[in-house]
Design a protein around this motif. Structure first.
Motif, PDB file in Angstrom:
ATOM      1  N   PRO A 191     -28.463 -23.651  30.002  1.00 55.38           N
ATOM      2  CA  PRO A 191     -29.646 -22.982  30.554  1.00 55.38           C
ATOM      3  C   PRO A 191     -29.774 -21.551  30.061  1.00 55.38           C
ATOM      4  N   ARG A 192     -30.957 -20.993  30.254  1.00 54.30           N
ATOM      5  CA  ARG A 192     -31.170 -19.573  30.000  1.00 54.30           C
ATOM      6  C   ARG A 192     -30.427 -18.759  31.052  1.00 54.30           C
ATOM      7  N   PRO A 193     -29.723 -17.697  30.663  1.00 53.05           N
ATOM      8  CA  PRO A 193     -29.157 -16.795  31.662  1.00 53.05           C
ATOM      9  C   PRO A 193     -30.278 -16.115  32.452  1.00 53.05           C
ATOM     10  N   ARG A 194     -30.217 -16.212  33.744  1.00 55.94           N
ATOM     11  CA  ARG A 194     -31.261 -15.634  34.591  1.00 55.94           C
ATOM     12  C   ARG A 194     -31.311 -14.121  34.413  1.00 55.94           C
ATOM     13  N   LEU A 198     -26.921 -12.352  30.214  1.00 53.04           N
ATOM     14  CA  LEU A 198     -25.932 -12.641  29.178  1.00 53.04           C
ATOM     15  C   LEU A 198     -26.682 -13.083  27.932  1.00 53.04           C
ATOM     16  N   PRO A 199     -26.450 -12.436  26.789  1.00 56.11           N
ATOM     17  CA  PRO A 199     -27.256 -12.718  25.588  1.00 56.11           C
ATOM     18  C   PRO A 199     -26.792 -13.980  24.847  1.00 56.11           C
ATOM     19  N   MET A 200     -26.938 -15.133  25.495  1.00 51.89           N
ATOM     20  CA  MET A 200     -26.604 -16.387  24.842  1.00 51.89           C
ATOM     21  C   MET A 200     -27.627 -16.674  23.734  1.00 51.89           C
ATOM     22  N   ARG A 201     -27.166 -17.330  22.675  1.00 51.94           N
ATOM     23  CA  ARG A 201     -28.095 -17.694  21.607  1.00 51.94           C
ATOM     24  C   ARG A 201     -29.109 -18.711  22.139  1.00 51.94           C
ATOM     25  N   LEU A 205     -35.549 -21.860  20.618  1.00 56.48           N
ATOM     26  CA  LEU A 205     -36.521 -21.288  19.691  1.00 56.48           C
ATOM     27  C   LEU A 205     -36.797 -22.248  18.542  1.00 56.48           C
ATOM     28  N   GLY A 206     -35.794 -23.037  18.187  1.00 53.22           N
ATOM     29  CA  GLY A 206     -35.979 -24.002  17.122  1.00 53.22           C
ATOM     30  C   GLY A 206     -36.819 -25.188  17.529  1.00 53.22           C
ATOM     31  N   GLU A 207     -36.998 -25.387  18.833  1.00 53.55           N
ATOM     32  CA  GLU A 207     -37.809 -26.498  19.319  1.00 53.55           C
ATOM     33  C   GLU A 207     -39.269 -26.102  19.486  1.00 53.55           C
ATOM     34  N   GLY A 208     -39.579 -24.854  19.174  1.00 57.42           N
ATOM     35  CA  GLY A 208     -40.956 -24.393  19.302  1.00 57.42           C
ATOM     36  C   GLY A 208     -41.335 -24.061  20.726  1.00 57.42           C
ATOM     37  N   ARG A 209     -40.324 -23.922  21.595  1.00 59.88           N
ATOM     38  CA  ARG A 209     -40.608 -23.599  23.000  1.00 59.88           C
ATOM     39  C   ARG A 209     -40.103 -22.193  23.282  1.00 59.88           C
ATOM     40  N   HIS A 210     -40.911 -21.387  23.926  1.00 63.89           N
ATOM     41  CA  HIS A 210     -40.479 -20.046  24.277  1.00 63.89           C
ATOM     42  C   HIS A 210     -39.514 -20.112  25.454  1.00 63.89           C
ATOM     43  N   ALA A 211     -38.656 -19.125  25.538  1.00 63.18           N
ATOM     44  CA  ALA A 211     -37.591 -19.138  26.535  1.00 63.18           C
ATOM     45  C   ALA A 211     -38.104 -19.236  27.962  1.00 63.18           C
ATOM     46  N   GLU A 212     -39.341 -18.752  28.218  1.00 71.44           N
ATOM     47  CA  GLU A 212     -39.831 -18.783  29.591  1.00 71.44           C
ATOM     48  C   GLU A 212     -39.924 -20.207  30.150  1.00 71.44           C
ATOM     49  N   GLY A 213     -40.108 -21.187  29.273  1.00 70.63           N
ATOM     50  CA  GLY A 213     -40.247 -22.552  29.750  1.00 70.63           C
ATOM     51  C   GLY A 213     -38.939 -23.272  29.931  1.00 70.63           C
ATOM     52  N   ALA A 214     -37.816 -22.614  29.674  1.00 73.84           N
ATOM     53  CA  ALA A 214     -36.511 -23.272  29.732  1.00 73.84           C
ATOM     54  C   ALA A 214     -35.897 -23.112  31.118  1.00 73.84           C
ATOM     55  N   SER A 216     -33.257 -22.038  33.887  1.00 72.69           N
ATOM     56  CA  SER A 216     -32.405 -20.851  33.937  1.00 72.69           C
ATOM     57  C   SER A 216     -31.329 -21.032  35.000  1.00 72.69           C
ATOM     58  N   ALA A 217     -30.276 -20.222  34.900  1.00 75.73           N
ATOM     59  CA  ALA A 217     -29.176 -20.278  35.855  1.00 75.73           C
ATOM     60  C   ALA A 217     -28.495 -18.918  35.882  1.00 75.73           C
TER      61      ALA A 217
END
Length: 316
Positions: A191-194, A198-201, A205-214, A216-217
Motif C-alpha cells: 500500500p501507499r504509506p499514509r 515513508l518514501p516507498m517506491r 506509476l507504471g500502471e498509469g494510475r496516480h498514487a491517490e487512487g491506491a 494506503s496504510a
C-alpha cells in the motif's frame, strides 16, 4: 543450483542473469544486458548488485554438494565484460550448520513492501547482520536519529524526481505489466504509506494510475534503516555488494526479520562519477529497511531452462 541462484533479489525483479556450464565442474554467471534498466540503472550498478546476490546463492548451493566454490570474478573484462564470474566446484568437507541455514532461507526470503509493526531489532540480531556484510567484504551501518531522517528525505526527493520523468514511468510500466514471469506483480507492491510518511517506491506509476487512487496504510513512524557500503564503486564492488546484501537478507530471514530496499538516490547518480566522492566508509550501494512485517507471497521467477544456456551452446 541454478534454481537457488535465480531466487536472488534483483532490481525490479528483472532477474538480469544467465548461467552457462563451462564444464562438468564449472558454472559461469553472465549479465543479461537486455534486462538492464536503462533509465534508472544506466551504469549497470543495480544489475551488478543483483547478479552478486545470485552469485551468493550459487556459492551456497555448491557448498550443499560437499564442494567449495572457487570464484573468479570478471575473468575477462576486456573482451567479455558481461561474463561476471566463473565458479568452479572443488571437493571439500560437508557444509557447516550456518551455511545450511542460509541455504534453507533462500526460498523464504522476500522483499516486504508492507507496513512493519515498529518493534526494534534486538542488538544480537543487528550484530549478526553487520557480521554477515563484513564476511563478504562490505560494511553495514545502522542509521539513527538525524542521519536516518536526512536519508529518508533524500529518498523522498529522489522518488519525486524520478516519478516526474515520463521515461521512468514507462520503464516501470514494462516491469509491472500483468502476466509476466518476472517484474513486480501487483500483490508485491504494497500500500501507499499514509500521509507520505515513508518514501516507498511507487510501482503503480507504471500502471498509469496516480498514487491517490491506491490503497494506503500506516507504516512504522520510526523505520529502522541500514546502509551497505563498499570501499570502491566499480563492477567488482557491485558484485561484492550483491553478495553481502544477500547474506544480510538471508541472515535476516533466518531471524524472522523482514526487509525492503531503497535505491532511489542511487538511481540518480550521474553518468560520470569518481572515487573522490567516497565517504570514510566508501560508497553506499544499498539502503535497507528492516523490521517485523506480515508474511508476503513470492514473486514470479523464470524457470531454470530460461536462464541456463544449453551445454552445447556454452561449449561452442
Amino acid at each position: 543450483m541454478v534454481n537457488a541462484a535465480a531466487a536472488a533479489p534483483s532490481v525490479h525483479n528483472t532477474q538480469p542473469w544467465r548461467f552457462r556450464c563451462a564444464d562438468e565442474a564449472t558454472m559461469e554467471l553472465w549479465a543479461d544486458l537486455g534486462r538492464l534498466l536503462r533509465v534508472t540503472d544506466p551504469l549497470g550498478r543495480g544489475l551488478g548488485v543483483s547478479c552478486g546476490a545470485a552469485l551468493c546463492n550459487l556459492r551456497l548451493a555448491v557448498r550443499m554438494t560437499g564442494h567449495d566454490a572457487q570464484v573468479v570474478t570478471l575473468p575477462d573484462p576486456a573482451h567479455r565484460p558481461d561474463l561476471l564470474a566463473r565458479v568452479r566446484a572443488v571437493p571439500a568437507g560437508p557444509p557447516g550448520q550456518d551455511e545450511r541455514l542460509l541455504y534453507e532461507m533462500i526460498p523464504h526470503r522476500r522483499t516486504n513492501r508492507f507496513p512493519f509493526d515498529g518493534r526494534r531489532l534486538p542488538t544480537a540480531v543487528l550484530v549478526e547482520l553487520v557480521h554477515a556484510a563484513h564476511a563478504e567484504g562490505a560494511t553495514l551501518v545502522l542509521l539513527k536519529g538525524r542521519t536516518a531522517r536526512r536519508v529518508l528525505g533524500m529518498i523522498g526527493a529522489a522518488e519525486a524526481t524520478l516519478a516526474a520523468e515520463e521515461s521512468y514511468r514507462a520503464e516501470l510500466a514494462r516491469w509491472t505489466a500483468p502476466g509476466r514471469r518476472d517484474g513486480v506483480p501487483r500483490h508485491a507492491v504494497g500500500p501507499r504509506p499514509r500521509d507520505g510518511a515513508l518514501p516507498m517506491r511507487d510501482f503503480r506509476l507504471g500502471e498509469g494510475r496516480h498514487a491517490e487512487g491506491a490503497p494506503s496504510a500506516a507504516f512504522e513512524a520510526d523505520p529502522q534503516l541500514a546502509a551497505l557500503f563498499t570501499r570502491g564503486d566499480g563492477p567488482l564492488d557491485w558484485l561484492r555488494a550483491g553478495q553481502a546484501l544477500q547474506r544480510v537478507l538471508l541472515t535476516a530471514t533466518a531471524r524472522g526479520v523482514a526487509a525492503s530496499l531503497f535505491s532511489q538516490p542511487l538511481d540518480l547518480r550521474p553518468a560520470q562519477h569518481s572515487g573522490d566522492r567516497a565517504g570514510p566508509l566508501g560508497h553506499v550501494q544499498m539502503l535497507i529497511r528492516l523490521g517485523y512485517g506480515p508474511p508476503v507471497p513470492r514473486v514470479p521467477r523464470r524457470p531454470a531452462f530460461e536462464v541456463l544456456d544449453p551445454v552445447e551452446a556454452a561449449r561452442r
